[in-house]
Design a protein around this motif. Structure first.
Motif, PDB file in Angstrom:
ATOM      1  N   TYR A  56       0.845  -1.172   0.000  1.00 18.70           N
ATOM      2  CA  TYR A  56       0.000   0.000   0.000  1.00 18.70           C
ATOM      3  C   TYR A  56       0.895   1.240   0.000  1.00 18.70           C
ATOM      4  N   ALA A  57       0.308   2.370  -0.270  1.00 17.91           N
ATOM      5  CA  ALA A  57       0.945   3.679  -0.193  1.00 17.91           C
ATOM      6  C   ALA A  57       2.128   3.859  -1.146  1.00 17.91           C
ATOM      7  N   THR A  58       2.157   3.123  -2.247  1.00 17.34           N
ATOM      8  CA  THR A  58       3.218   3.343  -3.226  1.00 17.34           C
ATOM      9  C   THR A  58       2.854   4.482  -4.162  1.00 17.34           C
ATOM     10  N   ALA A  59       1.576   4.851  -4.204  1.00 12.68           N
ATOM     11  CA  ALA A  59       1.093   6.008  -4.969  1.00 12.68           C
ATOM     12  C   ALA A  59       0.000   6.673  -4.124  1.00 12.68           C
ATOM     13  N   PRO A  60       0.367   7.218  -2.950  1.00 12.16           N
ATOM     14  CA  PRO A  60      -0.643   7.636  -1.984  1.00 12.16           C
ATOM     15  C   PRO A  60      -1.556   8.768  -2.444  1.00 12.16           C
ATOM     16  N   MET A  61      -2.784   8.694  -1.946  1.00 14.25           N
ATOM     17  CA  MET A  61      -3.795   9.709  -2.178  1.00 14.25           C
ATOM     18  C   MET A  61      -3.567  10.840  -1.179  1.00 14.25           C
ATOM     19  N   GLY A  62      -3.813  12.051  -1.610  1.00 17.05           N
ATOM     20  CA  GLY A  62      -3.693  13.171  -0.688  1.00 17.05           C
ATOM     21  C   GLY A  62      -4.065  14.481  -1.347  1.00 17.05           C
ATOM     22  N   PRO A  63      -4.102  15.543  -0.547  1.00 20.15           N
ATOM     23  CA  PRO A  63      -4.470  16.856  -1.079  1.00 20.15           C
ATOM     24  C   PRO A  63      -3.350  17.436  -1.942  1.00 20.15           C
ATOM     25  N   ASP A  64      -3.678  18.467  -2.705  1.00 20.12           N
ATOM     26  CA  ASP A  64      -2.684  19.124  -3.561  1.00 20.12           C
ATOM     27  C   ASP A  64      -1.488  19.642  -2.759  1.00 20.12           C
ATOM     28  N   THR A  65      -1.704  19.943  -1.498  1.00 20.38           N
ATOM     29  CA  THR A  65      -0.634  20.484  -0.656  1.00 20.38           C
ATOM     30  C   THR A  65       0.353  19.414  -0.187  1.00 20.38           C
ATOM     31  N   ASP A  66       0.024  18.151  -0.385  1.00 21.19           N
ATOM     32  CA  ASP A  66       0.897  17.045   0.034  1.00 21.19           C
ATOM     33  C   ASP A  66       1.849  16.692  -1.111  1.00 21.19           C
ATOM     34  N   ALA A  67       3.120  17.002  -0.945  1.00 20.83           N
ATOM     35  CA  ALA A  67       4.121  16.763  -1.994  1.00 20.83           C
ATOM     36  C   ALA A  67       4.304  15.287  -2.299  1.00 20.83           C
ATOM     37  N   HIS A  68       3.931  14.401  -1.373  1.00 21.99           N
ATOM     38  CA  HIS A  68       4.103  12.966  -1.575  1.00 21.99           C
ATOM     39  C   HIS A  68       2.875  12.306  -2.201  1.00 21.99           C
ATOM     40  N   ALA A  69       1.767  13.031  -2.292  1.00 18.32           N
ATOM     41  CA  ALA A  69       0.535  12.470  -2.837  1.00 18.32           C
ATOM     42  C   ALA A  69       0.654  12.337  -4.355  1.00 18.32           C
ATOM     43  N   VAL A  70       0.359  11.152  -4.856  1.00 18.21           N
ATOM     44  CA  VAL A  70       0.435  10.867  -6.287  1.00 18.21           C
ATOM     45  C   VAL A  70      -0.931  11.042  -6.949  1.00 18.21           C
ATOM     46  N   ASP A  72      -5.289  12.271  -6.415  1.00 24.62           N
ATOM     47  CA  ASP A  72      -6.226  13.047  -5.612  1.00 24.62           C
ATOM     48  C   ASP A  72      -7.320  12.115  -5.072  1.00 24.62           C
ATOM     49  N   PHE A  73      -8.328  12.689  -4.428  1.00 26.26           N
ATOM     50  CA  PHE A  73      -9.379  11.872  -3.811  1.00 26.26           C
ATOM     51  C   PHE A  73     -10.210  11.091  -4.815  1.00 26.26           C
ATOM     52  N   ARG A  74     -10.076  11.414  -6.110  1.00 23.46           N
ATOM     53  CA  ARG A  74     -10.805  10.694  -7.157  1.00 23.46           C
ATOM     54  C   ARG A  74      -9.922   9.654  -7.850  1.00 23.46           C
ATOM     55  N   GLY A  75      -8.695   9.478  -7.362  1.00 22.36           N
ATOM     56  CA  GLY A  75      -7.780   8.515  -7.973  1.00 22.36           C
ATOM     57  C   GLY A  75      -7.073   9.048  -9.195  1.00 22.36           C
ATOM     58  N   CYS A  76      -7.256  10.328  -9.510  1.00 27.66           N
ATOM     59  CA  CYS A  76      -6.613  10.927 -10.688  1.00 27.66           C
ATOM     60  C   CYS A  76      -5.131  11.148 -10.406  1.00 27.66           C
ATOM     61  N   VAL A  77      -4.292  10.647 -11.301  1.00 23.39           N
ATOM     62  CA  VAL A  77      -2.844  10.796 -11.141  1.00 23.39           C
ATOM     63  C   VAL A  77      -2.468  12.228 -11.492  1.00 23.39           C
ATOM     64  N   ARG A  78      -1.784  12.871 -10.569  1.00 19.57           N
ATOM     65  CA  ARG A  78      -1.378  14.260 -10.785  1.00 19.57           C
ATOM     66  C   ARG A  78      -0.397  14.349 -11.949  1.00 19.57           C
ATOM     67  N   GLY A  79      -0.663  15.260 -12.871  1.00 17.37           N
ATOM     68  CA  GLY A  79       0.239  15.493 -13.988  1.00 17.37           C
ATOM     69  C   GLY A  79       0.036  14.582 -15.180  1.00 17.37           C
ATOM     70  N   VAL A  80      -0.904  13.617 -15.084  1.00 18.98           N
ATOM     71  CA  VAL A  80      -1.163  12.709 -16.206  1.00 18.98           C
ATOM     72  C   VAL A  80      -2.665  12.733 -16.486  1.00 18.98           C
ATOM     73  N   SER A  89      -2.480   0.741  -3.614  1.00 14.61           N
ATOM     74  CA  SER A  89      -1.332   1.647  -3.661  1.00 14.61           C
ATOM     75  C   SER A  89      -1.708   3.080  -3.303  1.00 14.61           C
ATOM     76  N   ILE A  90      -2.981   3.457  -3.449  1.00 16.42           N
ATOM     77  CA  ILE A  90      -3.368   4.834  -3.147  1.00 16.42           C
ATOM     78  C   ILE A  90      -3.737   5.045  -1.686  1.00 16.42           C
ATOM     79  N   LEU A  91      -3.823   3.971  -0.911  1.00 14.90           N
ATOM     80  CA  LEU A  91      -4.140   4.109   0.509  1.00 14.90           C
ATOM     81  C   LEU A  91      -2.946   4.750   1.217  1.00 14.90           C
ATOM     82  N   PRO A  92      -3.147   5.889   1.881  1.00 17.76           N
ATOM     83  CA  PRO A  92      -2.012   6.562   2.504  1.00 17.76           C
ATOM     84  C   PRO A  92      -1.516   5.882   3.783  1.00 17.76           C
ATOM     85  N   ASP A  93      -2.326   5.035   4.380  1.00 21.66           N
ATOM     86  CA  ASP A  93      -1.961   4.340   5.618  1.00 21.66           C
ATOM     87  C   ASP A  93      -2.427   2.887   5.560  1.00 21.66           C
ATOM     88  N   VAL A  94      -1.865   2.066   6.429  1.00 18.58           N
ATOM     89  CA  VAL A  94      -2.278   0.669   6.513  1.00 18.58           C
ATOM     90  C   VAL A  94      -3.704   0.616   7.067  1.00 18.58           C
TER      91      VAL A  94
END
Length: 120
Positions: A56-70, A72-80, A89-94
């Motif tokens: 899990y968390a290899t492509a974590p979900m998070g807000p735009d302010t989170d530099a580690h978030a790959v 968004d809340f809709r599963g959209c990959v930032r920049g693609v 992989s989008i789950l930010p925590d176990v």
């Protein structure tokens, strides 16, 4: 081994398309120096190991302010544009419960957003 070598070749072919090159990403492993099928197979034998089901968390979900978030809340990959990821992989925590139940819930929520999103 043949299928895994083919998968790497296909991944490289896809990565070499304009939409995938545009974010400026580079291959990490096995790396551009590993070029022949024989070398790819040797790399796979040396580095591919069994892994636990709970990745899990290899492509974590998070807000735009989170530099580690790959994503968004809709599963959209930032920049693609047009690419979504909806798996563990989008789950930010176990999760505190079975991973599959959590992934099913997240997938259903994202599917609801997807079907309501008229911009896609």
């Amino acid at each position: 081994m043949h299928k895994m070598t083919e998968a790497i070749a296909l991944g490289r072919e896809l990565a070499d398309t304009a939409p995938m090159r545009s974010p400026g990403l580079n291959e990490i492993a096995p790396g551009p120096a590993v070029t022949t099928d024989t070398d790819v197979a040797a790399y796979l034998r040396a580095h591919v190991k069994p892994y636990p089901h709970r990745l899990y968390a290899t492509a974590p979900m998070g807000p735009d302010t989170d530099a580690h978030a790959v994503v968004d809340f809709r599963g959209c990959v930032r920049g693609v544009s047009g690419l979504r990821v909806v798996d563990a992989s989008i789950l930010p925590d176990v999760p505190a419960v079975a991973t599959n139940v959590t992934v099913i819930m997240v997938a259903e929520l994202i599917a609801d957003h997807f079907t309501q999103d008229t911009s896609v």
